[in-house]
Design a protein around this motif. Sequence first.
Motif, short mmCIF file in Angstrom:
data_model
loop_
_atom_site.label_atom_id
_atom_site.label_comp_id
_atom_site.label_asym_id
_atom_site.label_seq_id
_atom_site.Cartn_x
_atom_site.Cartn_y
_atom_site.Cartn_z
N ILE A 66 50.87 38.75 70.80
CA ILE A 66 49.59 39.45 70.71
C ILE A 66 48.77 39.09 71.94
CG2 ILE A 66 47.48 39.71 69.37
CD1 ILE A 66 49.63 40.68 67.71
N LEU A 172 38.30 44.74 59.57
CA LEU A 172 37.12 44.67 60.42
C LEU A 172 36.22 43.55 59.92
CD1 LEU A 172 36.16 46.41 62.80
CD2 LEU A 172 34.59 47.47 61.18
N LEU A 173 35.86 42.69 60.81
CA LEU A 173 34.90 41.64 60.47
C LEU A 173 33.53 42.09 60.98
CD1 LEU A 173 36.73 38.38 61.45
CD2 LEU A 173 36.74 39.56 59.30
N ASP A 174 32.56 41.25 60.72
CA ASP A 174 31.23 41.54 61.24
C ASP A 174 31.24 41.48 62.76
OD1 ASP A 174 30.01 42.10 58.99
OD2 ASP A 174 29.02 40.17 58.71
N ILE A 182 49.57 40.36 58.85
CA ILE A 182 50.95 40.82 58.98
C ILE A 182 51.55 41.06 57.60
CG2 ILE A 182 52.09 40.23 61.13
CD1 ILE A 182 52.28 37.38 60.11
N ASN A 185 56.70 41.39 54.30
CA ASN A 185 58.07 41.86 54.20
C ASN A 185 58.68 41.94 55.60
OD1 ASN A 185 60.45 43.14 53.76
ND2 ASN A 185 59.58 44.87 52.65
N THR B 8 58.14 36.46 59.76
CA THR B 8 57.11 36.49 60.79
C THR B 8 55.97 35.61 60.35
OG1 THR B 8 56.59 38.58 59.79
CG2 THR B 8 57.39 38.61 62.05
N ARG B 9 55.34 35.00 61.26
CA ARG B 9 54.29 34.05 60.95
C ARG B 9 53.17 34.24 61.96
NH1 ARG B 9 56.02 29.04 58.30
NH2 ARG B 9 56.24 30.57 56.65
N LYS B 10 51.96 34.03 61.50
CA LYS B 10 50.83 34.11 62.41
C LYS B 10 50.41 32.70 62.79
CE LYS B 10 46.44 36.32 62.69
NZ LYS B 10 45.36 36.92 61.97
N GLY B 14 46.34 33.12 66.57
CA GLY B 14 46.32 34.53 66.24
C GLY B 14 47.55 35.25 66.76
N ASN B 15 48.50 34.53 67.33
CA ASN B 15 49.70 35.16 67.81
C ASN B 15 50.66 35.41 66.65
OD1 ASN B 15 51.29 36.21 69.72
ND2 ASN B 15 51.34 34.37 70.98
N ILE B 16 51.43 36.42 66.75
CA ILE B 16 52.39 36.71 65.68
C ILE B 16 53.79 36.43 66.20
CG2 ILE B 16 53.35 38.53 64.26
CD1 ILE B 16 50.50 39.67 64.15
N LYS B 18 58.02 35.78 65.53
CA LYS B 18 59.15 35.95 64.65
C LYS B 18 59.90 34.62 64.62
CE LYS B 18 63.43 38.49 64.25
NZ LYS B 18 64.39 39.31 64.99
N ASP B 136 62.77 46.34 51.64
CA ASP B 136 61.87 46.88 50.61
C ASP B 136 61.89 46.04 49.34
OD1 ASP B 136 61.32 48.97 52.34
OD2 ASP B 136 63.06 50.09 51.61
N GLU B 243 39.80 39.41 51.97
CA GLU B 243 39.21 40.30 52.95
C GLU B 243 37.70 40.15 52.96
OE1 GLU B 243 41.69 43.73 52.97
OE2 GLU B 243 40.00 44.91 53.71
N ARG B 246 36.75 36.99 54.61
CA ARG B 246 36.93 37.05 56.04
C ARG B 246 35.80 37.83 56.70
NH1 ARG B 246 42.18 38.62 56.18
NH2 ARG B 246 43.00 36.53 55.99
N GLN B 247 35.37 38.88 56.00
CA GLN B 247 34.30 39.69 56.56
C GLN B 247 32.93 39.12 56.26
OE1 GLN B 247 34.77 43.66 55.15
NE2 GLN B 247 36.91 43.74 55.70
N LYS B 248 32.92 37.96 55.61
CA LYS B 248 31.67 37.27 55.28
C LYS B 248 30.80 38.07 54.30
CE LYS B 248 32.34 33.85 58.22
NZ LYS B 248 32.44 34.01 59.65
#
Lengths: 296, 964
Positions: A66, A172-174, A182, A185, B8-10, B14-16, B18, B136, B243, B246-248
């Motif tokens: 990324i 989307l954050l503030d 991610i 799966n 896959t891992r973050k 913030g990098n993703i 494999k 799947d 979520e 995260r978005q506060k």
Amino acid sequence: MAYVALSEAEKTYILHGVEDDFRCDGRSRRDYRPMELETGLVSNASGSARLRLANTDILVGVKTEIDVPNPLTPEFGKLEFFVDCSANATPEFEGRGGSDLAQELVLSLQNAYESPLAFDYRTLCLIPGQQCWKLYIDILILECGGNLHDAVSLAAKAALFNTKLPRVTATLLDAGITDLIISDNPYDCTRIGIETVPLLVTVCKIGDYCLVDPSAEEEVCSTVSVVVSVSMRNGEPFLSGTHLTGGGAMHRDTMRNCLQLGLSIGEHLNQLLTKMLKLEQERVGPKRPKTVGFLK
Amino acid sequence: MQTLREFTRKTKRGNILKIVREHYLRDDIGCGSDLCRQCFQNEVYQLTSQHEIRSTLFKCPHYLVLDTNVVLDQIDVLEEDVLRNVVVLSTVLNEVKHKSSSIYKRFNELIHDRTRNFYVFVNEHHKDTYADREPDETANDRNDRAIRLATKWYDNHLQASQSPKDLQRTGRAATRVILLTDDAGNRAKAEAEGILVSSAAEYVKSLEDFPLLVDKLSHKTFENEKKGLPQYPPHLSMKELLEGLRQKKLLQGAFQASRENYLEGSVNVEQFEKGILIQGRESLNRAVDGDLVAVELLPEEEWSAPSEIVLEEKNVYADEVPSEERAEDEKDMLKQVRAAATSAERTPTGRIVGIVRRKWRQYCGILQPSLIEDTNRHIFVPADRKIPRIRIETRQAAKLLNQRIIVTIDTWPRNSRYPHGHFVRSLGPLGDMATENEVILLEHDVPHCKFSDEVLSFLPQMPWTITEEDYAKRVDLRDLYICSVDPPGCTDIDDALHCRELPNGNLEVGVHIADVSHFIRPGNALDKEAGARGTTVYLVGKRIDMVPELLSSNLCSLVGGVERFAFSCVWEVDQEANVLGKRFHKSVIKSKRAMTYEEAQVIIDDSTQQNEIAKSLRNLNRLAKILKKRRMDNGALVLASPEIRFQVDSETHEPLEVEVKQMRETNSMVEEFMLLANITVAEHIATEFSECAVLRRHPRPPPTNFDPLVKAARYQGFQVDIESGLELSYSLDKCVKADNPYFNTMIRILTTRCMMQAVYFISGSLQKEEFFHYGLAAPIYTHFTSPIRRYSDIMVHRLLAASIGADSTYAQLLERKSNEELCHNLNYRHKMAQYAGRASVALNTHLFFRGKEEDEEGYVLFVRKNALQVLIPKYGLEGTLYLKSDKEGKDGLERTKSEIVFISMRRITPSDAATNVQHEKLIFRLVKPYIKGFSVETESDKTDAQPAATPPPPKKTKKDKKKK
């Protein structure tokens, strides 16, 4: 460049063969040598391919990361090529011996991929201006048997076709800052469209004639070659870059002939490659393939 | 054989990425059954045919395979010594580990218990049972498939080993493998694949020999429960929560229920100093104290203030739908909220929209008697008032009715007013001292099991003697007149004192502390256990030792007339108590006498006594007074808390009499020298080990903490200055009322409640200015003087010993990180030990007042909107006086409510009465001043009144007049 020592008599023999449209190995001037292609063989990479063109052996791995898009092109992702000339290929590559060749290959690939019409950089964008994919295309030359440009571009395209990007959703954050999530799966991936991805066709001038896919010996006989990068758009071949190698110069008409030859060969090559890749994918299915040839 | 696992891992950046891991599959993993003749096995079989369990559902002998949900939900059933021959798949084990570490720990203990026949089968690495993830397929589905695959393999594998001929000959049925799962989807798929499968509940119910095991089943749904209307708003899904966080939009924090009002609580969130207020049942939305919750902040115009109502949930029964009652409660709350909305005290208010992580544990409490006989459904009342009642199902209610029991929460569905739980175990009969103490210890997380054999193996061999070598290493102080002064009945004496005149006219003062670190060597099991316990816990009539009794009451204890090892801190001081020199050394002492505070006081006061001990005590006492004065002038605070002692019956352990702890000069004498020793040692180790010294600090409380004190004092016409410790100390001294001798103590009690907790820390972790001890007004402080009952002191001893070369150092001693962790544990244990001690006193007060009614003088500590917090100094007892006890009283009170605010700190004479035996609640009633319809009737007042009751002060009569 790997150098093959040839005597004058041998050179003459090759030259005469080209003139008669009957090359040493029995090909015509428009013929390629047989190729062997396998994709998805490096499990650690996101995409990979290995191509063997007669004696030329190339392994390509695609790694993803990324990154932040370039501020001038906020909607574009990034590509980076890296060529490593393995000393396995020829002892001359030992140390820094292969770096000039590697540099040349990287430049011609960059040149070919530079236009957004040749490679759709928008597909690599995640959040415009904030986050995008950066693909590292690592090319390893395992054996040199001539016509490296073509082989490398074919393998790179196959590896891109094989590349699986994990599916990412953005929240989307503030303050407009976004965060990526991610999919858990591992089979849930996005693919890269390779329709327009260019191929390089080296058109080699030997004597008064032009031919494609020169072998290592033929390359020694050639005074100049033009590398034509061919990108397909709506079924039509387009020129996405050219590049001259070798010491000689070219007449305008010869040049035009060369380009035309390159385009038509490129179109044909593209069709075949796409067809074969699709066939292979159908055969293997979505699961990780059992590798067959190389790296078993 | 080898395969690859990809995922896959973050990364943090913030990098993703494999990630591919190699995964090896083996063919030599045994199945652990003694029936099998194919597998490579160790000699020890875990799955044996000896333990058969009879089930009506499955007639054949069988092994069990557990699904993850069964382990997570039914761990209490598994812990019962009933189910045997259980195959634990590594898939399940990993899932349990990820989902709940506490259950994983308990489950692991089961697995390691050889008698239980739990066999871990590493199915993830077995070539026939490895399930590669399909496209799947969710991770969960894959795990379910892996479990089914392994079950199927086991069944086939065992059947292949049991030849029909053998079975015919022995007359046994073939052993089968049964999958227990509570997941309907998994069950259906298993049935389709021909696997024997059952839900945990069905299986447990089918066991013929263990009918009572059913009680321990976790209930996600109660049978024949009326599908009632949802009583709570739904929780958001985990994805929405994350979520939102995260978005506060949502805030995350630990939920703290209010002890006083069950419809109120707060969530501690970083940005908000006081936390976010949560009011009302719907806003609380099924959060239980301690849960990590997500809160949505209400718009500012809907903010509210803490209601200051003391609200206790009334009894409800399992089968009732308590709608009216609930409506009333809620109405009351709303009214309060509306009233508060106009006031300026509004604080950020929110509502709970989801639970990030439950912190449910096991709760002690009692069963509430049910109205209907023969019902299985009951309501459980937890001992901790912050925990809601829990609905359980049990068949042994009659037996459990008068017992303290432990219950755990399983789930809290939307349509149930109370959470659902199940019975875990019984602690013993209600009101029994042993049971009640057990409850206190469990509720405060005090480790109180017996010391293990491994721990005991590190004790010195008895008979223990002092060798010549020991004498050579230590300073011989056996000739000095050393004595110890302690409370009566003390057996773990860890300090002794001496004082003698030197030829140059100065005095030599020595503090001798039991040398516990000589016996507890770093790193061994004994040391680890002591470090984990952190402190000795004192309950009324019971002591939970930090170190085994042999050390605490014998070898370490500095009893009189016996030679003991000590760590001595010796000063040379002049007659004005100025320290001229100091030295530390390990020594051998022989205490001349172990005295109580009272005995020592008598010796000091009796001028006919002129022996060495008396002289040295008098000198010590004189020096202590100078030291104390100097300390006070520096701004040290004299704090007070209502402390009482119980005279406990030695047989029944029931309290006989209550007395308030008396402070004598000798108490203060010992205290002064201990403080001096602590400070001296603190200075020494802090300079020797600037990075890793164990110290104790007492942070200065933020000014807002003092608000209630300043307010209360102002009502009484006193100005309390909180600018600095010194000024506070002065202004507290001035708060004296001629007509009320207890007033100053009350003010000090209030001050104590404004203080922060003192904590242990590592010197390297803070700036030097932050080392300050506010209460003692000392720039640096540590604990050195009680190594028998505090682990921090042992650490300090080791540091000090290392610095003077009396003992060897070891790597861990100087390691900051591990010491910091140890300090955290010590702080936590210390706090819990304090709470446990207080809870024990409260419990004994309850027992003491059982069936008694008394008139005592009390003081108002705090005023709430519908109640008064009252303190009765004689018993150090705090209680709540509800104002709205009935309708008639309401009238009188509504009018005087505003007045009552002003009587904060005035005397009220409540009468104590223990009524409801089942709930053990003290009831306070107002005797004086008399308010019609609210106070106890005057006639009874007269008859019950004790002669000791003081005449009401003049102000009270004034108030009475107003009322009339």
